[in-house]
Scaffold this active site. Structure first.
Site, PDB file in Angstrom:
ATOM      1  N   ARG A 192       3.830  -8.694   6.899  1.00 44.21           N
ATOM      2  CA  ARG A 192       4.224  -7.400   6.361  1.00 44.21           C
ATOM      3  C   ARG A 192       4.811  -6.534   7.472  1.00 44.21           C
ATOM      4  O   ARG A 192       5.966  -6.160   7.431  1.00 44.21           O
ATOM      5  CB  ARG A 192       3.001  -6.721   5.727  1.00 44.21           C
ATOM      6  N   TYR A 226      -2.732   9.729 -29.581  1.00 44.73           N
ATOM      7  CA  TYR A 226      -1.437   9.084 -29.776  1.00 44.73           C
ATOM      8  C   TYR A 226      -1.607   7.674 -30.328  1.00 44.73           C
ATOM      9  O   TYR A 226      -2.479   6.930 -29.897  1.00 44.73           O
ATOM     10  CB  TYR A 226      -0.678   8.990 -28.448  1.00 44.73           C
ATOM     11  N   MET A 237      -1.071  13.016 -21.344  1.00 40.76           N
ATOM     12  CA  MET A 237      -0.625  13.569 -20.064  1.00 40.76           C
ATOM     13  C   MET A 237      -1.602  14.613 -19.528  1.00 40.76           C
ATOM     14  O   MET A 237      -1.924  14.648 -18.350  1.00 40.76           O
ATOM     15  CB  MET A 237       0.763  14.203 -20.227  1.00 40.76           C
ATOM     16  N   LYS A 244      -3.521   8.237   6.315  1.00 42.39           N
ATOM     17  CA  LYS A 244      -2.221   8.074   5.664  1.00 42.39           C
ATOM     18  C   LYS A 244      -2.313   8.493   4.194  1.00 42.39           C
ATOM     19  O   LYS A 244      -3.425   8.597   3.653  1.00 42.39           O
ATOM     20  CB  LYS A 244      -1.756   6.619   5.780  1.00 42.39           C
TER      21      LYS A 244
HETATM   22  C1  LIG Z   1      -4.430   1.235   5.677  1.00 42.96           C
HETATM   23  C2  LIG Z   1      -4.694   0.484   6.929  1.00 42.96           C
HETATM   24  C3  LIG Z   1      -5.991   0.420   7.472  1.00 42.96           C
HETATM   25  C4  LIG Z   1      -7.206   0.955   6.751  1.00 42.96           C
HETATM   26  O1  LIG Z   1      -7.571   0.071   5.723  1.00 42.96           O
HETATM   27  P1  LIG Z   1      -8.879   0.316   4.806  1.00 42.96           P
HETATM   28  O2  LIG Z   1      -8.966  -0.909   3.995  1.00 42.96           O
HETATM   29  O3  LIG Z   1      -8.579   1.529   4.003  1.00 42.96           O
HETATM   30  O4  LIG Z   1     -10.018   0.519   5.733  1.00 42.96           O
HETATM   31  C5  LIG Z   1      -6.140  -0.150   8.724  1.00 42.96           C
HETATM   32  N1  LIG Z   1      -5.079  -0.676   9.393  1.00 42.96           N
HETATM   33  C6  LIG Z   1      -3.831  -0.664   8.882  1.00 42.96           C
HETATM   34  C7  LIG Z   1      -2.718  -1.271   9.651  1.00 42.96           C
HETATM   35  C8  LIG Z   1      -3.599  -0.103   7.632  1.00 42.96           C
HETATM   36  O5  LIG Z   1      -2.359  -0.110   7.111  1.00 42.96           O
END
Ligand SMILES: *Cc1c(COP(=O)(O)O)cnc(C)c1O
Length: 373
Positions: free
Chosen positions: A145, A267, A315, A42
């Protein structure tokens, strides 16, 4: 690798795909042969390039890939289709929303169903297609969640026929605090998950993220779902030694200058030089994903020496005090932003965040080079 190889960019991320594969194998080796190891790709593969990462892992034998949403899933499917390899499964953690049914099916994307509404939507669609379309069921065991809540799961247990017509590949849940190995919530979630799971006998199960994969075998079930560990960053509190570093980040020195004691740097003039100094201005800034909180905290590696980042992060640039650096090292014209003495975890700590956020906020401006594909 030298920066001249990166063309016109001022910083370059070098991403070791071989190391990602090796980390995936390491996680896989922590569970028994009966447990398969999926991969979380993801958020563009935690910022490192979902296509490249998935391609390397698919070649190494990974068959299950998770993304958050349908857009990510379709992009990945189109990439992998173009390669013509055995097509792995791609799952959307956010499930199938109202206008997403056809495209889930058309691109062979498996939704993770998070509530009864998603389940009945997918089931009716499945029936209309005269098919048993695949899905995963996400059961909430404490995260509050995503996933079926207790009331909905109770209803489903009483009304199992609501699953008819759907090919339920896994029941899954997600851990709240697996990175703290002795947090009592881990055992509570495990119990809750086992309790629900017994009602879905015969359907494989999945609970563990990276940190969960490092807990005992009771947490592994039939599939683990590591993300961050693949990318070489360790969930806090758990041993780091077995993962291989994946990312190096190198940036160009765009100007070397002399400054006088009493001059102020950057800055706001927040940094006052206490001595005559040499300053290197390095071409990376917060627009590249170099966190603004790192000013005055981080170090960079120049040759074999480290030097402090002083003043505010801009930046497009940072300023580094190189007064004590051997000029021979400076002649290479670049610095390492991540190095052995300053890894992702250190950087994340100094930026008041976690390695996940450092990676996923890497900008599009740094060049990306892939190694050991
Ligand atoms: C992001 C996620 C993972 C992976 O988590 P890590 O801590 O990066 O290993 C696994 N299961 C779900 C449902 C997630 O959202």
């Amino acid at each position: 690798m030298s920066l001249s190889a990166t063309g016109h960019a001022d910083s370059c991320l070098s991403i070791d795909l071989g190391a990602i594969v090796s980390n995936w194998r390491t996680i896989d080796s922590l569970s028994s042969a009966a447990t398969i190891t999926a991969a979380m790709v993801k958020a563009n593969g935690y910022g490192l390039g979902a296509n490249k990462v998935a391609e390397a892992l698919a070649q190494a034998g990974c068959t299950e890939f998770f993304v958050a949403n349908l857009g990510e899933a379709i992009a990945l499917r189109q990439h992998l289709d173009g390669l013509g390899q055995n097509q792995p499964n791609i799952m959307t953690l956010h499930g199938c929303h109202l206008d997403q049914l056809d495209d889930h099916a058309a691109f062979r994307i498996t939704p993770v169903l998070n509530d009864l509404e998603q389940l009945s939507r997918w089931r009716m669609f499945s029936q209309r297609q005269s098919d048993r379309l695949p899905a995963l069921l996400h059961i909430d065991t404490g995260m509050t969640r995503l996933g079926f809540d207790t009331d909905q799961i109770d209803w489903l247990i009483e009304n199992k026929s609501a699953l008819d017509g759907v090919d339920c590949r896994y029941v899954m849940s997600h851990m709240v605090s697996a990175e703290i190995a002795d947090d009592p919530i881990n055992a509570r979630q495990l119990d809750a998950f086992n309790e629900v799971r017994q009602w879905f006998a015969g359907i494989p199960a999945s609970l563990a993220n990276s940190a969960g994969s490092m807990l005992s075998a009771a947490y592994h079930f039939q599939m683990t779902r590591p993300g961050i560990a693949l990318y070489g960053a360790h969930p806090a509190d758990l041993p780091t030694d077995r993962l291989t570093r994946v990312v190096t980040w190198q940036a160009r020195i765009v100007q070397l200058r002399h400054a006088k004691a009493g001059d102020r740097v950057g800055y706001g003039g927040t940094y006052l030089l206490g001595r005559d100094s040499r300053i290197a201005t390095v071409g990376v800034g917060y627009a590249d994903g170099y966190n603004r909180k790192l000013g005055g905290k981080a170090t960079v590696l120049i040759g074999t020496q480290t030097a402090p980042v002083i003043g505010r992060v801009s930046m497009d640039s940072i300023t580094v005090d190189v007064t004590d650096i051997d000029p021979a090292h400076l002649r290479h014209g670049s610095v390492e932003l991540l190095h052995d003495g300053y890894d992702l975890s250190r950087m994340a700590g100094d930026a008041d965040t976690i390695a996940y956020e450092i990676l996923t906020r890497l900008g599009t401006r740094p060049a990306r080079h892939y190694q050991n594909a």
